[in-house]
Design an enzyme around this catalytic site. Sequence first.
Site, PDB file in Angstrom:
ATOM      1  N   GLU A  57       0.834  -1.084  -0.120  1.00  0.00           N
ATOM      2  CA  GLU A  57      -0.097  -0.103   0.076  1.00  0.00           C
ATOM      3  C   GLU A  57       0.924   1.442   0.040  1.00  0.00           C
ATOM      4  OE1 GLU A  57      -2.932  -0.398   3.016  1.00  0.00           O
ATOM      5  OE2 GLU A  57      -4.150  -1.682   1.744  1.00  0.00           O
TER       6      GLU A  57
ATOM      7  N   GLU B 122      -5.718  -8.529  -0.852  1.00  0.00           N
ATOM      8  CA  GLU B 122      -6.460  -8.064   0.249  1.00  0.00           C
ATOM      9  C   GLU B 122      -7.806  -7.806  -0.002  1.00  0.00           C
ATOM     10  OE1 GLU B 122      -4.946  -5.416   3.146  1.00  0.00           O
ATOM     11  OE2 GLU B 122      -2.664  -5.938   2.844  1.00  0.00           O
TER      12      GLU B 122
HETATM   13  P1  P53 Z   1      -7.176  -2.605   9.471  1.00  0.00           P
HETATM   14  C1  P53 Z   1      -6.306   1.660   5.608  1.00  0.00           C
HETATM   15  C2  P53 Z   1      -7.099   1.526   4.263  1.00  0.00           C
HETATM   16  C3  P53 Z   1      -7.014   0.266   3.631  1.00  0.00           C
HETATM   17  C4  P53 Z   1      -6.309  -0.707   4.016  1.00  0.00           C
HETATM   18  O1  P53 Z   1      -6.814  -2.590   8.006  1.00  0.00           O
HETATM   19  C5  P53 Z   1      -5.467  -0.503   5.082  1.00  0.00           C
HETATM   20  C6  P53 Z   1      -5.299   0.731   5.744  1.00  0.00           C
HETATM   21  C7  P53 Z   1      -4.648   0.961   6.995  1.00  0.00           C
HETATM   22  O2  P53 Z   1      -5.280   0.609   7.994  1.00  0.00           O
HETATM   23  O3  P53 Z   1      -4.485  -1.235   5.423  1.00  0.00           O
HETATM   24  C8  P53 Z   1      -4.336  -2.687   4.767  1.00  0.00           C
HETATM   25  O4  P53 Z   1      -6.131  -3.426   9.944  1.00  0.00           O
HETATM   26  C9  P53 Z   1      -3.199  -3.181   5.261  1.00  0.00           C
HETATM   27  C10 P53 Z   1      -3.226  -4.317   6.235  1.00  0.00           C
HETATM   28  C11 P53 Z   1      -4.361  -3.942   7.027  1.00  0.00           C
HETATM   29  C12 P53 Z   1      -5.537  -4.123   6.303  1.00  0.00           C
HETATM   30  O5  P53 Z   1      -5.615  -3.402   5.384  1.00  0.00           O
HETATM   31  O6  P53 Z   1      -6.724  -1.098   9.807  1.00  0.00           O
HETATM   32  O7  P53 Z   1      -2.356  -3.650   4.306  1.00  0.00           O
HETATM   33  O8  P53 Z   1      -2.333  -4.417   7.098  1.00  0.00           O
HETATM   34  O9  P53 Z   1      -4.411  -4.621   8.330  1.00  0.00           O
HETATM   35  C13 P53 Z   1      -6.986  -4.057   7.058  1.00  0.00           C
HETATM   36  O10 P53 Z   1      -8.729  -2.940   9.592  1.00  0.00           O
END
Ligand code: P53
Length: 475
Positions: free
Chosen positions: A175, A373
């Site tokens: 990201e 993801e």
């Molecule tokens: P969490 C923000 C927006 C979209 C994805 O996020 C993001 C974030 C950062 O918070 O992060 C990604 O755990 C990232 C992972 C993360 C996952 O999305 O905040 O690549 O490390 O855990 C989900 O709910």
Amino acid sequence: MALKEGFLWGGAVAAHQLEGAWDEDGKGPSIMDVTTAGDVSHARRFTEAVEPEELYPNHEAIDFYHRYREDIALFAEMGFKCFRTSIAWTRIFPQGDETEPNEAGLRFYDDLFDECLRHGIQPVVTLAHFEMPLALVSRYGGWRSRKLIDLFVRFATVCFERYRDKVTYWMTFNEINNQSSFNDDFSMYVDSGILAREGEDRERLMYQAAHYELVASARAVEAGRRINPAFRIGCMIAMCPVYPYSCEPADVLLAHKAMERRCFFADVHARGTYPPSILALWRRRGFELDVTEDDLATLARGTVDYIGFSYYMSLATRWSSDNPGFDFDRKTSLVVNPHVKASDWGWQIDPIGLRYTLDWLTDMYRLPLFIVENGFGAYDTVERDGSIHDGYRIEYLRAHIEQMKLAVEEDGVDLMGYTPWGCIDLVSAGTGEMEKRYGFIYVDKDNSGAGTLARSRKDSFFWYQRVIASNGEDL
Ligand code: P53
């Protein structure tokens, strides 16, 4: 036309969010080891060093470091073809600037990847997933410094050589485009190890750091190709399509500008050049960045093989007359989209947005895509008999897989695989909570850190097992 044979079904995690063992076997402290716990309304804080009275949820996480055999057996039971994780830079180079790697750290990933391969699971590996060595922040100011390029390339090269015959699929920076929200401390810190100081121009800082990272990525791609021509090396972009709130032309233009600002990283990774809109922005702002001719040649050579991306939500934006420059700022330009619902953390749920994203990326870059993801962070309830009925998670994933299949079957998207985020419950990146759960596998641990760490199968575990067994036909 169904999903291709050998489609990479699996799950995704990142080292700092599940391994724990933050100071074992020679590992150095990373930026995530000084990041405190937060929640939906309290941001995580970053301390300068590890403070005794603070709670750092990543220190223990879910103790995957000691339990990975059990966890990989569960992934295998679901039928995973691949498993996306990251290598903690601090296990390999504890301070980041040593000349020799830490053998115990390298051995851990040897064992982990061997265990995956034994179950027929391909490791998919991100090199930098939000966790650079803390020493690189204190000594060099993080990616403010050009010096980081060499240090990252050394780390990447050591990993490519060591895992040459175990890992085929790689990504450089997770990201990398989150920091386009340069007013957000969290994004700047986790992407670049930068805490902006009073009076610094955050936007300029971000473009300079991003440039160094893009050069480092391109050099890593080149190194990887030399080490094993069969490697597939991708980039990783957080894709949140930004929609115009209305068909008012200014809304449409602002949404377009938002996509330019958020996605130029992918242009550089995929095409090897900066788009005109970004070069014009630098001129307009008067930014004289440290970008050399040699850098530009490196970017042109080190383009990626595929685009990995995360997709959780879409965004919507509305122009207002106090924004004549059509600058998109996540803090001020976003509006609630009345056509979609949101999670308990305010993330807007939009399965069609995934098809839109797959089509958009294909139109822009003509490269294979990999959804690395996607998922639904939610509170789960454990029933008296231990079962967990997470129908809401199944519903989210099913709707997204349906749209992903339409993109492949009807729109011709070349899709390599799908790895839902947090296939086992882990520490949330954004909030540090355990109870923002994504997993098919439940982990008994709460936000305060209490729990046995025991693993159990949720309803979604059995559902996803069927999805994989039918190659996405039985949803
Ligand atoms: P969490 C923000 C927006 C979209 C994805 O996020 C993001 C974030 C950062 O918070 O992060 C990604 O755990 C990232 C992972 C993360 C996952 O999305 O905040 O690549 O490390 O855990 C989900 O709910």
